[in-house]
Design a protein around this motif. Structure first.
Motif, PDB file in Angstrom:
ATOM      1  N   GLN A 142       0.816  -1.214   0.000  1.00  0.00           N
ATOM      2  CA  GLN A 142       0.000   0.000   0.000  1.00  0.00           C
ATOM      3  C   GLN A 142       0.848   1.262   0.000  1.00  0.00           C
ATOM      4  O   GLN A 142       0.321   2.371   0.145  1.00  0.00           O
ATOM      5  N   GLY A 143       2.172   1.092  -0.118  1.00  0.00           N
ATOM      6  CA  GLY A 143       3.059   2.249  -0.160  1.00  0.00           C
ATOM      7  C   GLY A 143       3.414   2.805   1.193  1.00  0.00           C
ATOM      8  O   GLY A 143       3.803   3.975   1.315  1.00  0.00           O
ATOM      9  N   ILE A 144       3.262   1.991   2.232  1.00  0.00           N
ATOM     10  CA  ILE A 144       3.555   2.434   3.599  1.00  0.00           C
ATOM     11  C   ILE A 144       4.803   1.721   4.116  1.00  0.00           C
ATOM     12  O   ILE A 144       4.917   0.503   4.019  1.00  0.00           O
ATOM     13  N   LYS A 145       5.726   2.489   4.671  1.00  0.00           N
ATOM     14  CA  LYS A 145       6.985   1.942   5.185  1.00  0.00           C
ATOM     15  C   LYS A 145       6.854   1.667   6.680  1.00  0.00           C
ATOM     16  O   LYS A 145       6.764   2.598   7.479  1.00  0.00           O
ATOM     17  N   PRO A 146       6.845   0.402   7.099  1.00  0.00           N
ATOM     18  CA  PRO A 146       6.746   0.104   8.531  1.00  0.00           C
ATOM     19  C   PRO A 146       8.132  -0.039   9.164  1.00  0.00           C
ATOM     20  O   PRO A 146       9.145  -0.179   8.465  1.00  0.00           O
ATOM     21  N   THR A 147       8.148  -0.028  10.471  1.00  0.00           N
ATOM     22  CA  THR A 147       9.353  -0.357  11.225  1.00  0.00           C
ATOM     23  C   THR A 147       9.118  -1.695  11.920  1.00  0.00           C
ATOM     24  O   THR A 147       8.099  -1.874  12.582  1.00  0.00           O
ATOM     25  N   ILE A 148      10.050  -2.623  11.742  1.00  0.00           N
ATOM     26  CA  ILE A 148       9.928  -3.946  12.355  1.00  0.00           C
ATOM     27  C   ILE A 148      10.979  -4.077  13.453  1.00  0.00           C
ATOM     28  O   ILE A 148      12.171  -3.879  13.200  1.00  0.00           O
ATOM     29  N   TYR A 149      10.534  -4.417  14.661  1.00  0.00           N
ATOM     30  CA  TYR A 149      11.452  -4.723  15.756  1.00  0.00           C
ATOM     31  C   TYR A 149      11.541  -6.246  15.894  1.00  0.00           C
ATOM     32  O   TYR A 149      10.525  -6.921  16.079  1.00  0.00           O
ATOM     33  N   GLU A 150      12.739  -6.784  15.775  1.00  0.00           N
ATOM     34  CA  GLU A 150      12.946  -8.230  15.860  1.00  0.00           C
ATOM     35  C   GLU A 150      14.215  -8.497  16.661  1.00  0.00           C
ATOM     36  O   GLU A 150      15.269  -7.933  16.370  1.00  0.00           O
ATOM     37  N   LYS A 151      14.114  -9.389  17.657  1.00  0.00           N
ATOM     38  CA  LYS A 151      15.271  -9.622  18.526  1.00  0.00           C
ATOM     39  C   LYS A 151      16.311 -10.552  17.907  1.00  0.00           C
ATOM     40  O   LYS A 151      17.477 -10.504  18.286  1.00  0.00           O
ATOM     41  N   ASN A 152      15.899 -11.408  16.970  1.00  0.00           N
ATOM     42  CA  ASN A 152      16.861 -12.359  16.389  1.00  0.00           C
ATOM     43  C   ASN A 152      17.031 -12.151  14.896  1.00  0.00           C
ATOM     44  O   ASN A 152      17.857 -11.381  14.453  1.00  0.00           O
ATOM     45  N   GLN A 153      16.197 -12.828  14.109  1.00  0.00           N
ATOM     46  CA  GLN A 153      16.269 -12.687  12.661  1.00  0.00           C
ATOM     47  C   GLN A 153      14.871 -12.753  12.073  1.00  0.00           C
ATOM     48  O   GLN A 153      13.971 -13.385  12.643  1.00  0.00           O
TER      49      GLN A 153
END
Length: 286
Positions: free
Chosen positions: A125-136
């Motif tokens: 949809q053209g939206i840039k999210p931020t992903i928080y991930e502790k490993n991979q």
């Protein structure tokens, strides 16, 4: 695509799609098969991917026997084959996102398949999210599921495309550092439900997921040993089959009978082919 067409044709005379009712995602199986019968393959894929962009994963790992396939009126329409063929075909050819993305301050906590599905939908949809991930990114599919169960090549390619466009922060979010989320307008938790049964505690008792992760990372030291795997779900099958490949003498111990187990018929058949014994009806495990 001949196999896909043959499967789709079987659905024509179905008047009540129990398969759709049994699907956890309520995929519109009748519409998808109708579009395939009308040779509108692209639109069939668009409908399929609207609910699940990782069909090439779930078509292999989902428990179809107790869900869509297990509730088919004809008991012969294997929709997961359609799901796999369509997803593999289109994602192997192209994984595209808009070149310009808008940052609307959306944070996704967890980079497993649920978080990646949300990230994929936002990017589309053209939206840039931020992903928080502790490993991979990829969760247990990448870290634990054995290679013999699932070819991860396309999944890894898809993850890379998401990683290029989303803002990925490799950091665990806890109660102590929740302030890192203060600047986001929306926060979505997609941390999954990786809960293990730790009823047995001993230096000689290991947790299944951890064993699979160590094998996947070539860090497992269990070789040429006599081992028991407690339980008979698909994870237990994965553990037993993986350990057997490391030249261990492996037996599965299950507290009920095999017919009552949550393992799929495919996994049980694999155990038999690989000569892994099952000790069933063990009511008390010591």
């Amino acid at each position: 695509m001949k196999e896909v067409l043959n499967i789709a044709r079987k659905c024509r005379s179905c008047l009540k799609a129990k398969c759709q009712q049994a699907c956890p995602l309520s995929q519109n199986i009748p519409l998808i098969t109708k579009l395939i019968n009308n040779n509108d393959i692209v639109e069939a894929y668009n409908i399929l991917s609207m609910h699940n962009p990782f069909g090439y994963v779930t078509s292999i790992l989902c428990n179809h026997e107790k869900q869509c396939a297990g509730n088919c009126l004809f008991k012969e329409v294997d929709f997961y084959h359609i799901e796999n063929k369509l997803s593999t075909l289109y994602f192997s050819q192209t994984i595209t996102y808009p070149s310009t993305l808008e940052d609307k301050k959306i944070a996704i906590i967890g980079g497993g398949i649920a978080g990646l599905t949300l990230a994929h939908s936002l990017l589309k949809q053209g939206i840039k999210p931020t992903i928080y991930e502790k490993n991979q990114l990829g969760g247990v599919i990448i870290s634990a599921i054995p290679e013999f169960r699932f070819d991860k090549t396309l999944f890894k390619q898809h993850i890379k495309e998401i990683e290029k466009r989303a803002n990925v922060i490799y950091q665990e979010v806890t109660l102590e550092n929740l302030n890192v989320l203060n600047n986001y307008e929306h926060v979505i938790f997609t941390t999954g439900a990786e809960i293990e049964n730790r009823a047995l505690s001993s230096n000689n008792v290991l947790q299944g997921i951890e064993v699979l992760k160590s094998i996947n990372n070539n860090a497992c030291t269990l070789t040429n040993k006599k081992l028991a795997v407690i339980g008979l779900g698909n994870t237990a099958c994965d553990v037993a089959r993986s350990l057997a490949r490391l030249h261990n003498d492996v037996k599965i111990i299950y507290r009920r009978d095999v017919a009552s187990s949550p393992a799929t018929l495919k996994e049980l058949s694999a155990l038999k082919e690989e000569n892994i014994a099952i000790k069933e009806a063990m009511e008390k495990l010591c």
